[in-house]
Design a protein around this motif. Structure first.
Motif, PDB file in Angstrom:
ATOM      1  N   GLY A  86       0.831  -1.124   0.035  1.00 54.46           N
ATOM      2  CA  GLY A  86      -0.060   0.148   0.033  1.00 54.46           C
ATOM      3  C   GLY A  86       1.016   1.281   0.058  1.00 54.46           C
ATOM      4  N   THR A  87       1.827   1.234   0.702  1.00 52.25           N
ATOM      5  CA  THR A  87       2.909   2.533   0.759  1.00 52.25           C
ATOM      6  C   THR A  87       3.259   2.599  -0.385  1.00 52.25           C
ATOM      7  OG1 THR A  87       3.057   1.914   3.178  1.00 52.25           O
ATOM      8  CG2 THR A  87       5.199   3.466   1.996  1.00 52.25           C
ATOM      9  N   LEU A 141      18.857  13.624   4.216  1.00 52.07           N
ATOM     10  CA  LEU A 141      17.516  13.730   3.552  1.00 52.07           C
ATOM     11  C   LEU A 141      16.388  14.259   3.934  1.00 52.07           C
ATOM     12  CD1 LEU A 141      18.059   9.936   1.697  1.00 52.07           C
ATOM     13  CD2 LEU A 141      18.148  12.120   0.608  1.00 52.07           C
ATOM     14  N   THR A 142      16.226  14.089   5.472  1.00 55.41           N
ATOM     15  CA  THR A 142      15.289  14.742   6.234  1.00 55.41           C
ATOM     16  C   THR A 142      15.354  16.237   6.217  1.00 55.41           C
ATOM     17  OG1 THR A 142      15.257  12.697   7.670  1.00 55.41           O
ATOM     18  CG2 THR A 142      14.268  14.762   8.704  1.00 55.41           C
ATOM     19  N   PRO A 149      11.691  11.226   5.542  1.00 49.50           N
ATOM     20  CA  PRO A 149      11.249  10.530   4.404  1.00 49.50           C
ATOM     21  C   PRO A 149      10.548   9.329   4.658  1.00 49.50           C
ATOM     22  CG  PRO A 149      13.687   9.905   4.697  1.00 49.50           C
ATOM     23  CD  PRO A 149      13.290  10.916   5.722  1.00 49.50           C
ATOM     24  N   TYR A 150       9.339   9.492   5.102  1.00 45.29           N
ATOM     25  CA  TYR A 150       8.519   8.395   5.839  1.00 45.29           C
ATOM     26  C   TYR A 150       8.153   7.276   4.833  1.00 45.29           C
ATOM     27  CZ  TYR A 150       4.554  10.773   3.753  1.00 45.29           C
ATOM     28  OH  TYR A 150       3.719  11.431   3.095  1.00 45.29           O
ATOM     29  N   ILE A 151       7.858   7.665   3.648  1.00 40.76           N
ATOM     30  CA  ILE A 151       7.651   6.535   2.592  1.00 40.76           C
ATOM     31  C   ILE A 151       8.964   5.682   2.490  1.00 40.76           C
ATOM     32  CG2 ILE A 151       7.239   6.048   0.155  1.00 40.76           C
ATOM     33  CD1 ILE A 151       5.341   8.517   0.079  1.00 40.76           C
ATOM     34  N   ALA A 156      11.221   0.355   3.992  1.00 39.94           N
ATOM     35  CA  ALA A 156      12.422  -0.302   4.638  1.00 39.94           C
ATOM     36  C   ALA A 156      11.918  -1.280   5.625  1.00 39.94           C
ATOM     37  CB  ALA A 156      13.298   0.282   4.802  1.00 39.94           C
ATOM     38  N   ALA A 157      11.113  -0.626   6.290  1.00 40.40           N
ATOM     39  CA  ALA A 157      10.772  -1.376   7.968  1.00 40.40           C
ATOM     40  C   ALA A 157       9.958  -2.403   7.754  1.00 40.40           C
ATOM     41  CB  ALA A 157      10.216  -0.355   9.037  1.00 40.40           C
ATOM     42  N   SER A 158       8.792  -2.264   6.755  1.00 36.96           N
ATOM     43  CA  SER A 158       7.939  -3.024   6.619  1.00 36.96           C
ATOM     44  C   SER A 158       8.543  -4.458   5.913  1.00 36.96           C
ATOM     45  CB  SER A 158       6.752  -2.761   6.117  1.00 36.96           C
ATOM     46  OG  SER A 158       6.902  -2.280   4.749  1.00 36.96           O
TER      47      SER A 158
END
Length: 302
Positions: A86-87, A141-142, A149-151, A156-158
């Motif tokens: 979804g992301t 990048l932040t 860069p939450y997307i 990466a986390a998921s």
């Protein structure tokens, strides 16, 4: 063609398909990300069920039902891959293909962090160096984006957590994809039913091409996964580690060259640090693999 070379062909084909996925998902607009995700789940179940029916391989379902812990693991994996899909769809269709590519660039670095925090692994000095460089890249990048860069971080986390759970289970790729999609099937069908009842569904109302592209979502989900499984059984781990960068490199190229997304100097510097971290990480992995091979050879000789 040797078995290993065939494995490289399978792996390269899978990663090239994943690399050009942004073009496919762009063509699914104006469907919103959740509608695309729901159709991807539904048609994945249909396609993989047909494959399993042809192979007459349903015995794994009995094992799954008899093992609540395995069923719970599959359910958690299904939730994580739904978040990832979804992301990714949202990122592509909100013109952030470059940021989705960043997510898959930093996934190996986040997997290292998961190994330390969850599995209690000890890192080699060069691995710590790679993680430190990656952290500096995210900080730069932040600042450039004006936000985290939450997307990229969610991707990466998921995917990193998904891989961690999959590593602890032993379901083959087709069976695993079927069960994970089946866990999501009822929520997906309920959401699509609600969309149709409220008049918000785009499926079947845009064009014939749009409808066909939505229908083949299951095929395009399953084929690269099956090809990757074929590669994993034939290609050395170091070879797979290098192949995994093909997809985000192609995604980055698609974002920059086809969709002309911006790449200001600060963002380029952040990506440069990510690539430096990956070079350090990959070089250390290759060196460690060769050292292990020499130790095994010496033990066999002795």
């Amino acid at each position: 063609m040797s078995d290993e070379r065939r494995g490289y062909v399978y792996g390269l084909t899978a990663y090239v398909m994943w690399g050009f996925f942004p073009i496919y998902f762009k063509h699914l607009r104006p469907s919103p990300p959740l509608e695309i995700l729901a159709h991807r789940v539904v048609w994945s179940v249909v396609f993989v069920a047909l494959l399993l029916a042809v192979a007459r391989n349903w015995r794994f379902l009995g094992r799954l039902v008899r093992t609540p812990r395995l069923l719970g693991g599959v359910s958690l994996a299904a939730l994580l891959i739904a978040i990832n899909w979804g992301t990714y769809i949202y990122g592509v269709n909100s013109s952030r293909v470059v940021e989705t590519a960043l997510g898959y660039f930093i996934t190996p670095l986040l997997v290292i962090v998961l190994g330390v925090t969850v599995l209690g692994e000890r890192l080699r000095p060069l691995q710590w160096t790679a993680v430190g460089i990656g952290g500096l890249a995210v900080a730069i990048l932040t600042i450039d984006y004006g936000r985290l860069p939450y997307i990229a971080l969610i991707l990466a986390a998921s995917f990193g957590c998904y891989g961690l759970i999959k590593k602890r289970m032993s379901l083959p790729p087709a069976e695993g994809l079927f069960v994970e999609s089946a866990v999501l099937l009822l929520p997906a069908l309920a959401f699509l039913t609600w969309l149709n009842l409220t008049g918000g569904a785009e499926f079947g109302h845009v064009s014939v091409l749009h409808t066909v592209l939505m229908l083949i979502a299951g095929v395009l989900t399953a084929i690269p996964l099956l090809l990757f499984a074929g590669a994993a059984n034939r290609v050395p781990l170091a070879g797979l580690g290098i192949l995994q960068y093909v997809a985000p490199i192609l995604q980055l190229a698609v974002g920059l060259l086809i969709y002309h997304e911006p790449m200001p100097p600060a963002r380029l510097a952040g990506f440069g640090l990510v690539w430096l971290a990956l070079i350090v990480f990959t070089a250390d992995g290759i060196r460690s693999a060769r050292a292990s091979a020499r130790i095994r050879a010496a033990a066999v000789t002795a």
